[in-house]
Every structure is written in C-alpha cells, then in structure tokens.
Design a protein around this motif. Structure first.
Motif, PDB file in Angstrom:
ATOM      1  N   TRP A 152       0.824  -1.210   0.000  1.00 29.27           N
ATOM      2  CA  TRP A 152       0.000   0.000   0.000  1.00 29.27           C
ATOM      3  C   TRP A 152       0.858   1.261   0.000  1.00 29.27           C
ATOM      4  N   ILE A 153       0.449   2.234  -0.809  1.00 28.09           N
ATOM      5  CA  ILE A 153       1.105   3.540  -0.842  1.00 28.09           C
ATOM      6  C   ILE A 153       0.024   4.604  -0.662  1.00 28.09           C
ATOM      7  N   GLN A 154       0.189   5.481   0.330  1.00 27.79           N
ATOM      8  CA  GLN A 154      -0.787   6.560   0.504  1.00 27.79           C
ATOM      9  C   GLN A 154      -0.527   7.615  -0.563  1.00 27.79           C
ATOM     10  N   ALA A 155      -1.511   7.794  -1.431  1.00 30.41           N
ATOM     11  CA  ALA A 155      -1.340   8.701  -2.569  1.00 30.41           C
ATOM     12  C   ALA A 155      -2.705   9.136  -3.066  1.00 30.41           C
ATOM     13  N   ASP A 156      -2.675  10.090  -3.978  1.00 27.24           N
ATOM     14  CA  ASP A 156      -3.904  10.621  -4.560  1.00 27.24           C
ATOM     15  C   ASP A 156      -3.636  10.874  -6.041  1.00 27.24           C
ATOM     16  N   ILE A 157      -4.597  10.545  -6.901  1.00 23.62           N
ATOM     17  CA  ILE A 157      -4.372  10.716  -8.341  1.00 23.62           C
ATOM     18  C   ILE A 157      -4.280  12.181  -8.743  1.00 23.62           C
ATOM     19  N   LEU A 158      -4.602  13.092  -7.813  1.00 24.96           N
ATOM     20  CA  LEU A 158      -4.448  14.528  -8.084  1.00 24.96           C
ATOM     21  C   LEU A 158      -3.189  15.091  -7.439  1.00 24.96           C
ATOM     22  N   ASP A 159      -2.402  14.248  -6.794  1.00 27.49           N
ATOM     23  CA  ASP A 159      -1.200  14.684  -6.082  1.00 27.49           C
ATOM     24  C   ASP A 159       0.036  14.118  -6.784  1.00 27.49           C
ATOM     25  N   ILE A 160       0.695  14.944  -7.571  1.00 24.88           N
ATOM     26  CA  ILE A 160       1.820  14.500  -8.402  1.00 24.88           C
ATOM     27  C   ILE A 160       2.965  13.896  -7.576  1.00 24.88           C
ATOM     28  N   PRO A 161       3.420  14.537  -6.490  1.00 28.74           N
ATOM     29  CA  PRO A 161       4.545  13.957  -5.724  1.00 28.74           C
ATOM     30  C   PRO A 161       4.260  12.548  -5.206  1.00 28.74           C
ATOM     31  N   THR A 162       3.038  12.300  -4.723  1.00 28.41           N
ATOM     32  CA  THR A 162       2.744  10.957  -4.215  1.00 28.41           C
ATOM     33  C   THR A 162       2.651   9.944  -5.350  1.00 28.41           C
ATOM     34  N   LEU A 163       2.193  10.380  -6.515  1.00 28.60           N
ATOM     35  CA  LEU A 163       2.142   9.470  -7.667  1.00 28.60           C
ATOM     36  C   LEU A 163       3.546   9.104  -8.132  1.00 28.60           C
ATOM     37  N   GLU A 164       4.476  10.026  -7.993  1.00 26.30           N
ATOM     38  CA  GLU A 164       5.868   9.753  -8.363  1.00 26.30           C
ATOM     39  C   GLU A 164       6.394   8.567  -7.558  1.00 26.30           C
ATOM     40  N   ILE A 165       6.036   8.509  -6.295  1.00 26.02           N
ATOM     41  CA  ILE A 165       6.452   7.394  -5.438  1.00 26.02           C
ATOM     42  C   ILE A 165       5.713   6.122  -5.838  1.00 26.02           C
ATOM     43  N   ALA A 166       4.412   6.247  -6.070  1.00 24.92           N
ATOM     44  CA  ALA A 166       3.590   5.074  -6.381  1.00 24.92           C
ATOM     45  C   ALA A 166       4.007   4.388  -7.670  1.00 24.92           C
ATOM     46  N   PHE A 167       4.522   5.144  -8.625  1.00 23.65           N
ATOM     47  CA  PHE A 167       4.858   4.598  -9.944  1.00 23.65           C
ATOM     48  C   PHE A 167       6.266   3.998 -10.024  1.00 23.65           C
ATOM     49  N   GLN A 168       7.020   4.038  -8.956  1.00 22.73           N
ATOM     50  CA  GLN A 168       8.368   3.476  -8.991  1.00 22.73           C
ATOM     51  C   GLN A 168       8.327   1.970  -9.272  1.00 22.73           C
ATOM     52  N   ASP A 169       9.056   1.526 -10.288  1.00 21.05           N
ATOM     53  CA  ASP A 169       9.212   0.100 -10.633  1.00 21.05           C
ATOM     54  C   ASP A 169       7.902  -0.568 -11.067  1.00 21.05           C
ATOM     55  N   ILE A 170       6.974   0.209 -11.588  1.00 18.40           N
ATOM     56  CA  ILE A 170       5.695  -0.332 -12.055  1.00 18.40           C
ATOM     57  C   ILE A 170       5.778  -0.666 -13.547  1.00 18.40           C
ATOM     58  N   GLN A 171       5.147  -1.791 -13.946  1.00 16.40           N
ATOM     59  CA  GLN A 171       5.114  -2.190 -15.357  1.00 16.40           C
ATOM     60  C   GLN A 171       3.708  -2.124 -15.969  1.00 16.40           C
ATOM     61  N   GLN A 172       2.688  -2.395 -15.156  1.00 22.90           N
ATOM     62  CA  GLN A 172       1.316  -2.337 -15.645  1.00 22.90           C
ATOM     63  C   GLN A 172       0.461  -1.545 -14.662  1.00 22.90           C
ATOM     64  N   VAL A 173      -0.612  -0.926 -15.192  1.00 20.97           N
ATOM     65  CA  VAL A 173      -1.483  -0.109 -14.347  1.00 20.97           C
ATOM     66  C   VAL A 173      -2.948  -0.435 -14.638  1.00 20.97           C
ATOM     67  N   TYR A 174      -3.715  -0.604 -13.565  1.00 19.80           N
ATOM     68  CA  TYR A 174      -5.173  -0.683 -13.647  1.00 19.80           C
ATOM     69  C   TYR A 174      -5.715   0.576 -12.978  1.00 19.80           C
ATOM     70  N   HIS A 175      -6.329   1.441 -13.752  1.00 16.56           N
ATOM     71  CA  HIS A 175      -6.841   2.707 -13.203  1.00 16.56           C
ATOM     72  C   HIS A 175      -8.335   2.567 -12.927  1.00 16.56           C
ATOM     73  N   CYS A 176      -8.664   2.283 -11.661  1.00 19.50           N
ATOM     74  CA  CYS A 176     -10.059   2.075 -11.244  1.00 19.50           C
ATOM     75  C   CYS A 176     -10.608   3.253 -10.456  1.00 19.50           C
ATOM     76  N   ALA A 177      -9.748   4.166 -10.027  1.00 19.43           N
ATOM     77  CA  ALA A 177     -10.186   5.260  -9.161  1.00 19.43           C
ATOM     78  C   ALA A 177     -11.089   6.232  -9.917  1.00 19.43           C
ATOM     79  N   ALA A 178     -12.158   6.641  -9.264  1.00 20.22           N
ATOM     80  CA  ALA A 178     -13.078   7.621  -9.845  1.00 20.22           C
ATOM     81  C   ALA A 178     -13.974   8.156  -8.744  1.00 20.22           C
ATOM     82  N   LEU A 179     -14.514   9.339  -8.973  1.00 16.36           N
ATOM     83  CA  LEU A 179     -15.490   9.919  -8.063  1.00 16.36           C
ATOM     84  C   LEU A 179     -16.859   9.803  -8.708  1.00 16.36           C
TER      85      LEU A 179
END
Length: 345
Positions: free
Chosen positions: A72-99
């Motif tokens: 788990w990584i505490q992050a927000d899709i509107l927060d660029i710095p936290t996404l930078e951490i979340a994307f480290q060493d990632i190869q695939q993404v499932y984007h399910c987040a929505a309001l």
C-alpha cells in the motif's frame, strides 16, 4: 483456494502492477484476483478508513491472509509527488479510481478527479514507460442512440447536444485522456461496465440498491440498462491485460434488465417487501427537483438528478458482442448473483 503465505509464481518475470481505486468495489476485487493469481501488486489509498473496506472484503471471501500481500502507498491521483512514489518500478497499471456523485455542487471536483486525475495517470504511464494501462470507464461514457439504432455498442457516437450527467461527461473526458496516451505510444485497454453488482460496499454504487430495498423502497421504474457482476469485470480486465489485445474498448454487461425486475429480485433475495409502486416520469421529475432543492439548502447531499431520472425510464440496450467475440466469457447469471450478494445484508 486456501490462504497461504508464499505467492505462487507464474513465471520468472513478475510484473509490479499498480492499482488505483483499490478501496472501491472493482479495485478491491481486482486486488484479490491479482494476488490469488500470483501477481505482485501495489495499491494506492487515501485514508485508513477506506483501506479497511478492502481488508473486510478479503475476510468476506475467507482469504484474510492474502491482504498482507498488497503493497500500500498513501497517494492521490491529483497529487503529483505521491504518484511519483507510487509509480516506482511499475510495469502495468489498472486505473479504477473515480469519483461518483450526482450532486450538482460537486460538478467541479467530479470533473477534476475523473479527467485531470486520469490525465495524471496517463502522463506517468508515458513517462515511466508503462507496458499497458487498463482504464475502468462506464457505459455512461458510451454514445447516444441515433433514430435508426436499437442498441449501444463501442462505436455508437457520443452526441454532445444530448443531456448527460456530470459523471458521464467526466468519464467521457477521462477516456479522451486515455486515447491521448494511446496516440503518444501507450498501449491501453478501456472497459465500459454496466451497473456493477458485488458484495462488501453497501453504501456505494449498486450496493445502495440493496440498502434502499432493505430499508423499504416503495417505487420502481420500467427503464432498462446493463448489469454485470464485479467478478466478471475483474476477470475480463485481467484476461485483456494478459492478452495481445490493446488500444480497444469493450462494453461489459452480462444482461440487459428492467429496473423493476432487478429491484424485485433484490427484495425477494433479502426477503423483504417488493417496491411495487410505479414511479412515473412526472413523479421522478418532481423527486429530482426536490432532491436538488434540499441539496441547495444544504439539508442533504443530492443523490438524484435529471439525467438519472431520465435514465430510470430509458429503455437502453447495450451490446456485449465485441467482448464475446474476443474472449467469449461465461457471464455469471445476475439473478443467482443477487441471491449470493443478499447474504451479506
């Protein structure tokens, strides 16, 4: 499958997969499905309260030990710095987040979260050279039927002159960001599920149908839309991501059903009284206007608007022919699945 400590290894090369929206209905089920299949998974969350819902879902399926395999990584899709951490060493993404909201007072945050948030995910996918992105959209973002058409498909054209909810507009805008990423070299898959049924989230999405019926909902309408189980949605998503298929969108529905029939099935499964009173178009118009007034007066949050009122009467049919031609999935029967969900209430 029983709980276990080590994860099964599918191959020598194990992708690190990022899941956004892992504390929602689709995201939580997706995390469980991925871990059961030996994938290495990272998920982002905004609060501990949200994360506890996912943990509870793992327990519901009697697989609590698997929850510990999520990074788990505490992050927000509107927060660029936290996404930078979340994307480290990632190869695939499932984007399910929505309001999801039908409150006109939240129009700005809906569009910001769903469109700008998706743009951020796409930009990181491009910058980090992500292999493939799967975006969870909605049938709300599909096109509008022309006079000569009888069912909506992936190629039905969106008519900007027609009335759409803020949510539908935001998901359509989010899809445009995903297609932008595709034009810049990113491999993408878009899925457009119908109404997603599943356990564990009684106060979100389709869970509110079960909650309302259990509390004594009296009214029904005769509109039609597409329904699908959350298990089918996540299974199809994963199959598409493992396939050679890319740069395509797929409508995901198991059955087109009348709202009255769905509500009756839910009531029968919960062993409560059916909502037998028909809500006419006039009555639903009055209802959404009253709902909007109460929201304006800050008495309650709006849960109904003109677009949803119209949709409750619209006899809209969606085609799942494309996903059948590609994967030929065996869809879970909706009536049987409603019976199973009802056990959680």
């Amino acid at each position: 499958m029983k709980d276990f400590a080590p994860l099964p290894q599918k191959s020598i090369f194990v992708f690190m997969i990022l899941v956004t929206g892992g504390t929602g209905l689709v995201g939580a089920h997706l995390l469980l499905h991925l871990i059961e299949n030996g994938e290495k998974v990272r998920a982002i969350y905004r609060s501990e309260a949200k994360r506890s819902q996912t943990k509870a879902l793992f327990s519901y399926y009697e697989k609590p030990l698997l929850y510990s395999h999520i990074e788990w990584i505490q992050a927000d899709i509107l927060d660029i710095p936290t996404l930078e951490i979340a994307f480290q060493d990632i190869q695939q993404v499932y984007h399910c987040a929505a309001l999801i909201s039908f409150d006109p007072n939240e129009e700005e945050i809906i569009r910001k979260t769903n469109i700008e948030g998706t743009a951020n995910i796409v930009n990181f996918c491009l910058a980090k050279k992500i292999i493939k992105l799967c975006f969870v959209s909605s049938i709300a973002a599909l096109g509008d039927l022309a006079a000569h058409e009888t069912e909506i498909t992936e190629t039905t054209e969106w008519n900007p002159e027609n009335s759409h909810s803020d949510y539908a507009i935001s998901k359509y805008g989010a899809e445009m960001e995903v297609w932008r990423g595709q034009q810049e070299g990113l491999e993408v898959i878009i899925v457009n599920p119908g109404v997603i049924l599943g356990p564990g989230f009684a106060n979100q999405g389709s869970g509110t149908l079960f909650t309302a019926v259990k509390k004594g909902l009296q009214f029904h309408t005769l509109g039609t839309t597409g329904f699908i189980s959350v298990l089918d949605v996540v299974t199809i998503m994963c199959r598409l991501m493992k396939s050679d298929c890319h740069n395509e969108r797929f409508t995901l529905i198991a059955e087109n059903m009348i709202f009255k029939d769905i509500l009756f099935q839910i009531a029968d499964a919960l062993k409560v009284k059916r909502p037998t009173r028909y809500a006419s178009p006039l009555l639903t118009t009055i209802a959404w206007r009253l709902d909007a007034l109460l929201a304006i007066l800050h008495i309650k949050k709006a849960t109904f608007n003109s677009a949803t009122a119209n949709a409750s009467h619209s006899k809209t049919f969606y085609s799942n022919a494309k996903i059948k031609s590609v994967l030929n999935p065996s869809f879970i029967n909706i009536a049987d699945y409603i019976q199973k969900i009802a056990t959680t209430f």
